[in-house]
Design a protein around this motif. Structure first.
Motif, PDB file in Angstrom:
ATOM      1  N   PHE A 149       1.090  -0.986   0.025  1.00 28.63           N
ATOM      2  CA  PHE A 149       0.074   0.418  -0.192  1.00 28.63           C
ATOM      3  C   PHE A 149       0.927   1.399   0.199  1.00 28.63           C
ATOM      4  O   PHE A 149       0.522   2.554  -0.989  1.00 28.63           O
ATOM      5  N   VAL A 150       1.917   1.482   1.006  1.00 30.67           N
ATOM      6  CA  VAL A 150       2.682   2.688   1.257  1.00 30.67           C
ATOM      7  C   VAL A 150       3.649   2.600  -0.008  1.00 30.67           C
ATOM      8  O   VAL A 150       3.608   3.952  -0.774  1.00 30.67           O
ATOM      9  N   THR A 151       4.560   1.788  -0.316  1.00 29.45           N
ATOM     10  CA  THR A 151       5.059   2.003  -2.024  1.00 29.45           C
ATOM     11  C   THR A 151       5.043   1.221  -3.182  1.00 29.45           C
ATOM     12  O   THR A 151       5.602   1.853  -4.302  1.00 29.45           O
ATOM     13  N   PHE A 152       3.568   1.403  -3.423  1.00 34.69           N
ATOM     14  CA  PHE A 152       2.455   1.169  -4.729  1.00 34.69           C
ATOM     15  C   PHE A 152       3.130   2.513  -5.756  1.00 34.69           C
ATOM     16  O   PHE A 152       2.527   3.662  -5.436  1.00 34.69           O
ATOM     17  N   PHE A 153       3.961   2.172  -6.832  1.00 30.01           N
ATOM     18  CA  PHE A 153       4.811   3.401  -7.378  1.00 30.01           C
ATOM     19  C   PHE A 153       3.996   4.143  -7.631  1.00 30.01           C
ATOM     20  O   PHE A 153       4.606   5.147  -8.204  1.00 30.01           O
ATOM     21  N   PRO A 154       2.825   3.847  -8.723  1.00 32.09           N
ATOM     22  CA  PRO A 154       2.540   5.285  -9.098  1.00 32.09           C
ATOM     23  C   PRO A 154       2.039   6.105  -8.454  1.00 32.09           C
ATOM     24  O   PRO A 154       1.855   7.401  -9.000  1.00 32.09           O
ATOM     25  N   GLN A 155       1.432   6.259  -7.100  1.00 30.65           N
ATOM     26  CA  GLN A 155       1.400   7.007  -6.072  1.00 30.65           C
ATOM     27  C   GLN A 155       2.276   7.302  -5.006  1.00 30.65           C
ATOM     28  O   GLN A 155       2.058   7.884  -3.877  1.00 30.65           O
ATOM     29  N   LEU A 156       3.457   6.570  -5.180  1.00 29.65           N
ATOM     30  CA  LEU A 156       4.803   7.084  -4.318  1.00 29.65           C
ATOM     31  C   LEU A 156       5.119   8.415  -3.766  1.00 29.65           C
ATOM     32  O   LEU A 156       4.674   8.758  -2.571  1.00 29.65           O
ATOM     33  N   VAL A 157       5.059   8.934  -5.142  1.00 29.28           N
ATOM     34  CA  VAL A 157       6.116   9.843  -4.827  1.00 29.28           C
ATOM     35  C   VAL A 157       5.167  11.266  -4.476  1.00 29.28           C
ATOM     36  O   VAL A 157       5.264  12.294  -4.282  1.00 29.28           O
ATOM     37  N   ALA A 158       4.360  11.357  -5.538  1.00 33.62           N
ATOM     38  CA  ALA A 158       3.303  12.789  -5.311  1.00 33.62           C
ATOM     39  C   ALA A 158       1.833  12.493  -5.546  1.00 33.62           C
ATOM     40  O   ALA A 158       0.948  13.348  -6.025  1.00 33.62           O
ATOM     41  N   GLY A 159       1.696  11.018  -5.162  1.00 36.50           N
ATOM     42  CA  GLY A 159       0.249  11.533  -4.791  1.00 36.50           C
ATOM     43  C   GLY A 159      -0.294  10.396  -6.184  1.00 36.50           C
ATOM     44  O   GLY A 159       0.193  10.298  -6.911  1.00 36.50           O
ATOM     45  N   PRO A 160      -1.846  10.499  -6.409  1.00 32.13           N
ATOM     46  CA  PRO A 160      -2.570  11.549  -5.393  1.00 32.13           C
ATOM     47  C   PRO A 160      -2.317  10.231  -4.116  1.00 32.13           C
ATOM     48  O   PRO A 160      -1.891   9.846  -4.079  1.00 32.13           O
ATOM     49  N   ILE A 161      -3.228  11.620  -2.367  1.00 37.21           N
ATOM     50  CA  ILE A 161      -3.085  10.955  -1.049  1.00 37.21           C
ATOM     51  C   ILE A 161      -4.085  10.027  -1.590  1.00 37.21           C
ATOM     52  O   ILE A 161      -5.541   9.769  -1.095  1.00 37.21           O
ATOM     53  N   VAL A 162      -3.723   8.687  -1.329  1.00 42.45           N
ATOM     54  CA  VAL A 162      -4.383   7.539  -1.100  1.00 42.45           C
ATOM     55  C   VAL A 162      -5.017   6.763   0.285  1.00 42.45           C
ATOM     56  O   VAL A 162      -4.020   6.181   0.747  1.00 42.45           O
ATOM     57  N   ARG A 163      -5.834   6.770   0.586  1.00 45.84           N
ATOM     58  CA  ARG A 163      -6.265   5.964   2.048  1.00 45.84           C
ATOM     59  C   ARG A 163      -5.637   4.293   1.134  1.00 45.84           C
ATOM     60  O   ARG A 163      -6.065   3.921   1.052  1.00 45.84           O
ATOM     61  N   HIS A 164      -6.105   3.825   2.540  1.00 45.47           N
ATOM     62  CA  HIS A 164      -5.603   2.418   2.845  1.00 45.47           C
ATOM     63  C   HIS A 164      -6.871   1.497   2.633  1.00 45.47           C
ATOM     64  O   HIS A 164      -6.728   0.609   1.790  1.00 45.47           O
ATOM     65  N   ASN A 165      -8.006   2.691   3.102  1.00 46.16           N
ATOM     66  CA  ASN A 165      -9.745   1.697   2.338  1.00 46.16           C
ATOM     67  C   ASN A 165      -9.657   1.441   1.170  1.00 46.16           C
ATOM     68  O   ASN A 165     -10.498   1.131   1.333  1.00 46.16           O
ATOM     69  N   GLU A 166      -8.828   2.419   0.027  1.00 46.59           N
ATOM     70  CA  GLU A 166      -9.489   2.530  -0.805  1.00 46.59           C
ATOM     71  C   GLU A 166      -8.704   1.951  -1.871  1.00 46.59           C
ATOM     72  O   GLU A 166      -9.104   1.573  -3.086  1.00 46.59           O
TER      73      GLU A 166
END
Length: 458
Positions: A149-166
């Motif tokens: 969840f934290v490292t998922f590369f498409p959103q890792l460095v500049a978002g979107p700010i994704v929540r765990h339950n999404e």
């Protein structure tokens, strides 16, 4: 590694997608591919920070596990404080030290601090997760799931700010479903749109505004024509740069069968400042609303308290963007505008949509000048130039076609997600046009130095 680079688009992304779909039948194998690819992606920026990223994940996982065992809020407060301490140490300590030294009349020598890429984004992710644990809105995940969840590369460095339950629950489903080819097609097209925004528009617009802002920073006040041109160019640049990144991130995730939340919805068509923040960086706006503004009391309190809540929230939003007084001022200006909007709403008066749109666009443009300026004196020179303090002048537009196209898309056209995910229908000519555009953009990238995304610095 940059999204808008030949090595990423021609080598890294196809290789990752090929491996991902090759092992799509196994949840564990897919997870291994995503985590490995994400760590390689982050490590190609600076391998020294991969252990830091893993350490941050491990720290938050241990806090979550401690909460799961003992249900003591002290663990969550420790986790939140630890995340904020890391963010403050890397991002704000040097700036605060400089402020203190300047107050004593001394000269501050900047510290050699390197800001880990994407720190502000993944710190916010972890804080939202810990807060949700305390609210009973999250569970303690397995370490591998949390790491993915934290490292998922498409959103890792500049978002979107994704929540765990999404996001986490989506990793369980195989991408080889009934929607696979549509996801790949629409995702690749959204990726192409984002690439065009970045390479075709934002980078060219940056070449129009950067010299004027740099000259103002050196003490040369621009005339009215140059200042207005630079302000408009930057207003468009930051939109196409950041929304382009978001489109690419959402598109890549969709190609893997993952849906990320939208981040932009034609913000320059907003009819009020409140409407602007419903359309601009929407995942940050909802974070500020759910984790700062509402816990402070939101609008369920006296008018003066509500104004204070808005000002605190937006002041912190400005500070989140960077360690500098220009960012703080930018946030406070937006806070003041939102407070005025709340007061206006309480009066029951209604402004014509065209009037609201003009006023909002003018306000956003002027505050972007403050945001872009290197310091407050630079912002003052730019705003004075916009007001005509140095005469009218006659600026020449270097790229009139790009500027005109950018204005048309930003002010009239639909959002890219609406256009690609809702309006467009599969057609052979679209595939051919997309392929040709992709090749042209690759050649364009190869003909000039790569430009990092603006939000990488935040």
């Amino acid at each position: 590694m940059l999204f808008a680079s030949q090595s990423f688009l021609v080598v890294f992304l196809p290789l990752v997608l090929g491996l991902y779909y090759a092992v799509s039948g196994s949840r564990a194998a897919r997870q291994g591919v995503v985590i490995a690819a994400s760590l390689v992606f982050y490590g190609l920026w600076d391998w020294r920070f991969v252990p830091f990223l893993l350490g941050m994940v491990g720290f938050n996982q241990m806090v979550a596990m401690a909460w799961g065992c003992w249900r003591r809020r002290e663990w969550l407060w420790l986790g939140i404080a630890g995340n904020l301490l890391v963010l403050g140490g890397f991002k704000y300590a040097d700036w605060l030290a400089g402020c203190l030294v300047s107050l004593t009349g001394g000269i501050h020598m900047p510290w050699p601090v390197v800001l880990p890429l994407g720190l502000s984004f993944f710190v916010f992710q972890k804080i939202s997760y810990l807060v949700d644990l305390g609210r009973g809105q999250a569970r303690v995940y397995r370490l591998a799931d949390f790491l993915e969840f934290v490292t998922f590369f498409p959103q890792l460095v500049a978002g979107p700010i994704v929540r765990h339950n999404e996001l986490i629950w989506q990793f369980d489903a195989s991408p080889r479903g009934a929607m696979m080819w549509e996801n790949i097609g629409r995702g690749s097209l959204l990726l192409l749109v984002g690439l065009g925004k970045k390479v075709g528009l934002a980078d060219t617009l940056g070449s129009m505004c950067t010299p004027v802002f740099d000259a103002a920073h050196m003490g040369h006040a621009p005339d009215m024509a140059a200042a207005w041109l630079a302000a408009v160019a930057y207003m468009l640049q930051i939109y196409f740069d950041f929304s382009g990144y978001s489109d690419m991130a959402i598109g890549m995730a969709l190609m893997m069968g993952i849906r990320l939340p939208f981040n932009f919805n034609a913000p320059y068509r907003a009819v009020s400042v409140r409407d602007f923040w419903r359309r601009w960086h929407m995942t940050l706006s909802r974070f500020l609303r759910d984790y700062i503004y509402i816990p402070l009391g939101g609008n369920r309190c006296a008018p003066l308290r509500q104004v204070a809540n808005v000002m605190v929230t937006m002041g912190l939003a400005g500070l989140w963007h960077g360690a500098g007084w220009t960012f703080v001022l930018w946030g406070l200006l937006h806070g003041a505008a939102l407070a005025v909007a709340h007061v206006w709403t309480r009066t029951g008066r209604v402004m014509p949509r065209w009037g609201g749109r003009v006023l909002t666009l003018a306000f956003v443009l002027l505050t972007w000048v403050v945001f872009r300026a290197a310091d407050l004196p630079t912002a003052g020179r730019m705003l004075a130039g916009i007001g005509g303090a140095q005469g009218i002048g006659a600026a020449s537009v270097r790229h009139p076609v790009v500027l005109g196209l950018a204005l048309l898309v930003a002010l009239v056209g639909p959002s890219s997600q609406e256009a690609v995910l809702e309006r467009m229908r599969p057609a052979p000519w679209l595939a051919v046009a997309g392929g040709m555009a992709f090749v042209l953009l690759l050649f364009l990238m190869g003909g000039r130095p790569p430009e990092p995304f603006i939000y990488f610095q935040f």
